[in-house]
Design a protein around this motif. Structure first.
Motif, PDB file in Angstrom:
ATOM      1  N   TYR A  59       0.747  -1.101  -0.020  1.00 55.73           N
ATOM      2  CA  TYR A  59      -0.117   0.036   0.115  1.00 55.73           C
ATOM      3  C   TYR A  59       0.959   1.404  -0.167  1.00 55.73           C
ATOM      4  CZ  TYR A  59      -3.690   3.225   1.150  1.00 55.73           C
ATOM      5  OH  TYR A  59      -4.679   4.383   0.909  1.00 55.73           O
ATOM      6  N   ALA A  60       1.815   1.231   0.813  1.00 50.72           N
ATOM      7  CA  ALA A  60       2.793   2.496   0.965  1.00 50.72           C
ATOM      8  C   ALA A  60       3.445   2.694  -0.346  1.00 50.72           C
ATOM      9  CB  ALA A  60       3.800   2.399   2.076  1.00 50.72           C
ATOM     10  N   ALA A  61       3.544   1.687  -1.220  1.00 48.58           N
ATOM     11  CA  ALA A  61       4.604   1.683  -2.565  1.00 48.58           C
ATOM     12  C   ALA A  61       3.493   2.275  -3.521  1.00 48.58           C
ATOM     13  CB  ALA A  61       4.730   0.460  -2.984  1.00 48.58           C
ATOM     14  N   ALA A  62       2.208   1.768  -3.485  1.00 50.76           N
ATOM     15  CA  ALA A  62       1.026   2.244  -4.411  1.00 50.76           C
ATOM     16  C   ALA A  62       0.830   3.662  -4.324  1.00 50.76           C
ATOM     17  CB  ALA A  62      -0.345   1.410  -4.118  1.00 50.76           C
ATOM     18  N   ILE A  63       0.883   4.371  -3.015  1.00 56.82           N
ATOM     19  CA  ILE A  63       0.757   5.737  -2.860  1.00 56.82           C
ATOM     20  C   ILE A  63       1.984   6.629  -2.914  1.00 56.82           C
ATOM     21  CG2 ILE A  63      -1.357   5.256  -1.617  1.00 56.82           C
ATOM     22  CD1 ILE A  63       0.022   5.974   1.093  1.00 56.82           C
ATOM     23  N   ARG A  79       3.170  13.184 -11.253  1.00 59.00           N
ATOM     24  CA  ARG A  79       3.163  14.437 -10.535  1.00 59.00           C
ATOM     25  C   ARG A  79       2.041  14.695  -9.726  1.00 59.00           C
ATOM     26  NH1 ARG A  79       1.602  19.501 -12.444  1.00 59.00           N
ATOM     27  NH2 ARG A  79       1.190  18.847 -14.338  1.00 59.00           N
ATOM     28  N   LEU A  80       2.113  15.105  -8.367  1.00 59.95           N
ATOM     29  CA  LEU A  80       0.959  15.546  -7.668  1.00 59.95           C
ATOM     30  C   LEU A  80       0.627  17.001  -7.860  1.00 59.95           C
ATOM     31  CD1 LEU A  80       2.475  14.064  -4.370  1.00 59.95           C
ATOM     32  CD2 LEU A  80       0.722  13.180  -5.753  1.00 59.95           C
ATOM     33  N   ILE A  81      -0.407  17.059  -7.903  1.00 55.51           N
ATOM     34  CA  ILE A  81      -0.991  18.492  -7.940  1.00 55.51           C
ATOM     35  C   ILE A  81      -2.201  18.697  -7.006  1.00 55.51           C
ATOM     36  CG2 ILE A  81      -2.444  20.079  -9.650  1.00 55.51           C
ATOM     37  CD1 ILE A  81      -2.023  18.030 -11.834  1.00 55.51           C
ATOM     38  N   GLY A  82      -1.637  19.919  -6.094  1.00 53.08           N
ATOM     39  CA  GLY A  82      -2.448  19.982  -5.005  1.00 53.08           C
ATOM     40  C   GLY A  82      -2.483  18.741  -3.852  1.00 53.08           C
ATOM     41  N   ALA A  83      -3.360  19.012  -3.115  1.00 57.14           N
ATOM     42  CA  ALA A  83      -3.574  17.960  -2.105  1.00 57.14           C
ATOM     43  C   ALA A  83      -4.185  16.405  -2.311  1.00 57.14           C
ATOM     44  CB  ALA A  83      -4.388  18.344  -0.852  1.00 57.14           C
ATOM     45  N   ASP A  84      -4.800  16.805  -3.651  1.00 54.63           N
ATOM     46  CA  ASP A  84      -5.451  15.361  -3.851  1.00 54.63           C
ATOM     47  C   ASP A  84      -5.618  14.897  -5.513  1.00 54.63           C
ATOM     48  OD1 ASP A  84      -7.391  17.574  -4.823  1.00 54.63           O
ATOM     49  OD2 ASP A  84      -9.114  16.555  -4.182  1.00 54.63           O
ATOM     50  N   LYS A  85      -4.550  15.561  -6.378  1.00 57.91           N
ATOM     51  CA  LYS A  85      -4.895  14.976  -7.627  1.00 57.91           C
ATOM     52  C   LYS A  85      -3.298  14.497  -8.037  1.00 57.91           C
ATOM     53  CE  LYS A  85      -8.072  18.412  -8.993  1.00 57.91           C
ATOM     54  NZ  LYS A  85      -8.104  19.451  -7.558  1.00 57.91           N
ATOM     55  N   LEU A  86      -3.502  13.806  -9.116  1.00 55.18           N
ATOM     56  CA  LEU A  86      -2.272  13.085  -9.709  1.00 55.18           C
ATOM     57  C   LEU A  86      -2.470  13.244 -11.170  1.00 55.18           C
ATOM     58  CD1 LEU A  86       0.309  11.178  -9.083  1.00 55.18           C
ATOM     59  CD2 LEU A  86      -1.355   9.396  -9.446  1.00 55.18           C
ATOM     60  N   ALA A  87      -1.195  13.758 -11.896  1.00 50.37           N
ATOM     61  CA  ALA A  87      -1.113  13.755 -13.187  1.00 50.37           C
ATOM     62  C   ALA A  87      -0.030  12.668 -13.632  1.00 50.37           C
ATOM     63  CB  ALA A  87      -0.712  14.889 -13.593  1.00 50.37           C
ATOM     64  N   SER A  88      -0.391  12.010 -14.510  1.00 48.34           N
ATOM     65  CA  SER A  88       0.480  10.887 -15.062  1.00 48.34           C
ATOM     66  C   SER A  88       0.526  10.651 -16.470  1.00 48.34           C
ATOM     67  CB  SER A  88       0.334   9.534 -14.315  1.00 48.34           C
ATOM     68  OG  SER A  88      -1.213   9.085 -14.668  1.00 48.34           O
ATOM     69  N   ARG A  89       1.698  10.194 -16.809  1.00 48.72           N
ATOM     70  CA  ARG A  89       1.788   9.953 -18.495  1.00 48.72           C
ATOM     71  C   ARG A  89       2.337   8.461 -18.579  1.00 48.72           C
ATOM     72  NH1 ARG A  89       3.221  14.573 -21.741  1.00 48.72           N
ATOM     73  NH2 ARG A  89       4.593  13.500 -22.863  1.00 48.72           N
ATOM     74  N   ARG A 106      -8.586  12.606  -9.477  1.00 49.00           N
ATOM     75  CA  ARG A 106      -8.508  13.076  -8.203  1.00 49.00           C
ATOM     76  C   ARG A 106      -8.546  11.673  -7.555  1.00 49.00           C
ATOM     77  NH1 ARG A 106     -12.350  16.213  -8.972  1.00 49.00           N
ATOM     78  NH2 ARG A 106     -11.135  18.051  -8.360  1.00 49.00           N
ATOM     79  N   TYR A 107      -7.689  11.442  -6.251  1.00 51.53           N
ATOM     80  CA  TYR A 107      -7.803  10.407  -5.314  1.00 51.53           C
ATOM     81  C   TYR A 107      -8.212  10.778  -3.892  1.00 51.53           C
ATOM     82  CZ  TYR A 107      -3.109  12.337  -3.892  1.00 51.53           C
ATOM     83  OH  TYR A 107      -2.517  13.069  -3.420  1.00 51.53           O
ATOM     84  N   ARG A 108      -8.340   9.560  -3.510  1.00 52.24           N
ATOM     85  CA  ARG A 108      -8.809   9.516  -2.005  1.00 52.24           C
ATOM     86  C   ARG A 108      -8.442   8.324  -1.415  1.00 52.24           C
ATOM     87  NH1 ARG A 108     -14.933   9.151  -1.530  1.00 52.24           N
ATOM     88  NH2 ARG A 108     -14.588   6.852  -1.476  1.00 52.24           N
ATOM     89  N   LEU A 109      -7.698   8.421  -0.328  1.00 57.26           N
ATOM     90  CA  LEU A 109      -6.950   7.446   0.369  1.00 57.26           C
ATOM     91  C   LEU A 109      -7.482   6.788   1.687  1.00 57.26           C
ATOM     92  CD1 LEU A 109      -3.220   8.834   0.002  1.00 57.26           C
ATOM     93  CD2 LEU A 109      -4.541   7.259  -1.627  1.00 57.26           C
ATOM     94  N   MET A 117     -10.023   6.589  -7.090  1.00 50.33           N
ATOM     95  CA  MET A 117      -9.593   7.446  -8.129  1.00 50.33           C
ATOM     96  C   MET A 117     -10.893   8.013  -9.030  1.00 50.33           C
ATOM     97  SD  MET A 117      -5.643   6.741  -9.316  1.00 50.33           S
ATOM     98  CE  MET A 117      -4.435   6.991  -7.862  1.00 50.33           C
ATOM     99  N   THR A 118     -10.889   9.301  -9.263  1.00 50.79           N
ATOM    100  CA  THR A 118     -11.832   9.807 -10.227  1.00 50.79           C
ATOM    101  C   THR A 118     -11.259  10.647 -11.429  1.00 50.79           C
ATOM    102  OG1 THR A 118     -13.462   9.707  -8.553  1.00 50.79           O
ATOM    103  CG2 THR A 118     -14.055  10.872 -10.403  1.00 50.79           C
TER     104      THR A 118
END
Length: 197
Positions: A59-63, A79-89, A106-109, A117-118
């Motif tokens: 779990y720690a690796a996944a986040i 790349r993290l965007i703010g407190a709850d968004k993740l940009a990826s390529r 947008r993610y929630r842990l 994620m949404t």
């Protein structure tokens, strides 16, 4: 007739994509089940993956979003965007066609069991969708990872390989991410086992 053809095509995509994926993922996390369905514009993915690492480190690796690209050739960047968004390529190739898939989620842990994620519309190559990861201990040294997602892509692919290419790309993305999680979790575990000088 059209429904039967669609069902036959769906089974063929699942079979061919599954065979190619299995052949290319010999050193990946152990995939117990991986299925992609296509209906209209939406793709549904379900998977069960066995990760050779305890649930906590998995779990720690996944986040640990920003370190995952170090453990997967397919994940180009995160790349993290703010407190709850993740940009990826993600770099995805099917036959002669390659595409860098961009997505913002947008993610929630809910440690140490859930990641939800949404898709953030208008910020990448997905017009809508969601993804859900569930982590369950499988003994002391392994984790069962359940994954399900529904996404609607917003990208052009060559018409002849369209749905097949997207289905295969989704499978490869699941395998690449699960393998990166396993490798990073094992690295974290190994680092914790080393005696401090």
């Amino acid at each position: 007739m059209r429904t039967g053809t669609r069902l036959l095509r769906s089974r063929r995509v699942w079979l061919v994509g599954g065979l190619i994926l299995t052949a290319g993922a010999a050193h990946a996390a152990s995939i117990e089940r991986l299925h992609v369905d296509h209906e209209h514009e939406a793709y549904r993915v379900t998977a069960r993956v066995h990760i050779a690492a305890p649930a906590g480190p998995a779990y720690a690796a996944a986040i640990d979003f920003e370190r995952l690209p170090d453990y997967s050739a397919m994940i180009e960047s995160t790349r993290l965007i703010g407190a709850d968004k993740l940009a990826s390529r993600m770099r995805l190739c099917v036959l002669w066609y390659c595409k860098t898939l961009r997505q913002v989620m947008r993610y929630r842990l809910d440690p140490p069991k859930r990641i939800d994620m949404t898709v953030v519309p208008g910020r990448g190559d997905l017009s809508s969708g969601n993804a859900h990861w569930r982590f369950k201990p499988d003994g002391e040294h392994a984790t069962e990872l359940e994954f399900r997602a529904r996404i609607v892509p917003d990208l052009w692919v060559p018409p002849l390989i369209g749905p097949w290419a997207i289905a295969r790309a989704l499978r490869e993305q699941v395998v690449a991410t699960a393998t990166a999680i396993e490798r990073l979790a094992q690295h974290r575990d190994d680092a914790n086992d080393k005696p401090t000088p």
